[in-house]
Design a protein around this motif. Structure first.
Motif, PDB file in Angstrom:
ATOM      1  N   GLY A  27      12.384 -37.536 -27.012  1.00  0.00           N
ATOM      2  CA  GLY A  27      12.563 -36.283 -27.730  1.00  0.00           C
ATOM      3  C   GLY A  27      13.961 -35.698 -27.624  1.00  0.00           C
ATOM      4  N   GLU A  28      14.774 -36.179 -26.700  1.00  0.00           N
ATOM      5  CA  GLU A  28      16.122 -35.654 -26.550  1.00  0.00           C
ATOM      6  C   GLU A  28      17.094 -36.544 -27.332  1.00  0.00           C
ATOM      7  N   VAL A  29      17.810 -35.940 -28.244  1.00  0.00           N
ATOM      8  CA  VAL A  29      18.763 -36.683 -29.059  1.00  0.00           C
ATOM      9  C   VAL A  29      20.147 -36.503 -28.462  1.00  0.00           C
ATOM     10  N   VAL A  30      20.813 -37.621 -28.225  1.00  0.00           N
ATOM     11  CA  VAL A  30      22.159 -37.574 -27.685  1.00  0.00           C
ATOM     12  C   VAL A  30      23.129 -37.888 -28.815  1.00  0.00           C
ATOM     13  N   ILE A  31      24.001 -36.945 -29.112  1.00  0.00           N
ATOM     14  CA  ILE A  31      24.996 -37.125 -30.164  1.00  0.00           C
ATOM     15  C   ILE A  31      26.214 -37.805 -29.555  1.00  0.00           C
ATOM     16  N   LYS A  32      26.647 -38.902 -30.182  1.00  0.00           N
ATOM     17  CA  LYS A  32      27.816 -39.628 -29.697  1.00  0.00           C
ATOM     18  C   LYS A  32      28.889 -39.629 -30.775  1.00  0.00           C
ATOM     19  N   GLU A  33      30.122 -39.634 -30.361  1.00  0.00           N
ATOM     20  CA  GLU A  33      31.268 -39.623 -31.274  1.00  0.00           C
ATOM     21  C   GLU A  33      31.379 -40.981 -31.956  1.00  0.00           C
ATOM     22  N   ARG A  34      31.550 -40.968 -33.296  1.00  0.00           N
ATOM     23  CA  ARG A  34      31.705 -42.210 -34.053  1.00  0.00           C
ATOM     24  C   ARG A  34      33.046 -42.278 -34.770  1.00  0.00           C
ATOM     25  N   ARG A  35      33.853 -41.267 -34.638  1.00  0.00           N
ATOM     26  CA  ARG A  35      35.122 -41.239 -35.365  1.00  0.00           C
ATOM     27  C   ARG A  35      36.194 -42.031 -34.629  1.00  0.00           C
ATOM     28  N   ALA A  36      37.140 -42.547 -35.402  1.00  0.00           N
ATOM     29  CA  ALA A  36      38.267 -43.248 -34.806  1.00  0.00           C
ATOM     30  C   ALA A  36      39.111 -42.275 -33.990  1.00  0.00           C
ATOM     31  N   GLU A  37      39.257 -41.070 -34.501  1.00  0.00           N
ATOM     32  CA  GLU A  37      39.963 -40.018 -33.782  1.00  0.00           C
ATOM     33  C   GLU A  37      38.948 -38.943 -33.431  1.00  0.00           C
ATOM     34  N   PRO A  38      38.693 -38.700 -32.148  1.00  0.00           N
ATOM     35  CA  PRO A  38      37.668 -37.724 -31.746  1.00  0.00           C
ATOM     36  C   PRO A  38      37.923 -36.339 -32.324  1.00  0.00           C
ATOM     37  N   ASP A  39      36.841 -35.684 -32.692  1.00  0.00           N
ATOM     38  CA  ASP A  39      36.892 -34.315 -33.206  1.00  0.00           C
ATOM     39  C   ASP A  39      35.942 -33.481 -32.347  1.00  0.00           C
ATOM     40  N   PRO A  40      36.467 -32.900 -31.250  1.00  0.00           N
ATOM     41  CA  PRO A  40      35.600 -32.166 -30.324  1.00  0.00           C
ATOM     42  C   PRO A  40      34.855 -31.004 -30.967  1.00  0.00           C
ATOM     43  N   VAL A  41      35.460 -30.352 -31.953  1.00  0.00           N
ATOM     44  CA  VAL A  41      34.812 -29.217 -32.612  1.00  0.00           C
ATOM     45  C   VAL A  41      33.581 -29.703 -33.385  1.00  0.00           C
ATOM     46  N   ALA A  42      33.745 -30.783 -34.144  1.00  0.00           N
ATOM     47  CA  ALA A  42      32.621 -31.326 -34.921  1.00  0.00           C
ATOM     48  C   ALA A  42      31.539 -31.873 -34.000  1.00  0.00           C
ATOM     49  N   LEU A  43      31.940 -32.507 -32.904  1.00  0.00           N
ATOM     50  CA  LEU A  43      30.966 -33.048 -31.954  1.00  0.00           C
ATOM     51  C   LEU A  43      30.168 -31.925 -31.303  1.00  0.00           C
ATOM     52  N   ALA A  44      30.833 -30.839 -30.930  1.00  0.00           N
ATOM     53  CA  ALA A  44      30.134 -29.694 -30.334  1.00  0.00           C
ATOM     54  C   ALA A  44      29.178 -29.057 -31.338  1.00  0.00           C
ATOM     55  N   ALA A  45      29.607 -28.958 -32.599  1.00  0.00           N
ATOM     56  CA  ALA A  45      28.742 -28.383 -33.631  1.00  0.00           C
ATOM     57  C   ALA A  45      27.530 -29.274 -33.878  1.00  0.00           C
TER      58      ALA A  45
END
Length: 125
Positions: A27-45
């Protein structure tokens, strides 16, 4: 003992090690970064669940007669190619709408209004 360590190393190298792997709680979804250049704002959102993913119809945009939309088509086509997608509907980050509006020289509000009217901006969910 050295034989056991060598076998563990070999199994790990082959990706078939017997050590317990970390299992995410159900039930817990872990969001992982998939971008070539990390976008911390989008990942946090994305992690908070409050993301807006506007959808634009790339084929409809390509069909518009104005050459002024050519930079937008290139921008969205680039996103599509980087993702390896072929669908006509391209979902982007809300911040990409700001960039697209800047490419047209319009304010974000005018851009959204005009592209909804043209049938290019399909979804603002």
């Amino acid at each position: 003992m050295e034989y056991v360590d060598t076998m563990r190393w070999l199994l790990r190298l082959l990706g078939i090690d017997n050590e317990k792997k970390k299992i995410e709680p159900p039930g817990e979804v872990v969001i992982k970064e998939r971008r070539a250049e990390p976008d911390p704002v989008a990942l946090a959102a994305a992690s908070s669940g409050g993301t807006s993913r506007p959808g634009l119809d790339l084929e409809r945009l390509k069909a518009l007669p104005s050459a002024a939309y050519h930079p937008l088509t290139e921008y969205l086509s680039y996103i599509q190619v980087k993702r390896g997608e072929t669908e006509s509907l391209v979902f982007v980050r809300a911040s990409d709408i700001d960039a697209l509006a800047a490419l047209t020289g319009e304010s974000k509000d005018n851009f959204v209004k005009e592209f909804k009217r043209l049938g290019v901006l399909i979804s603002m969910n």
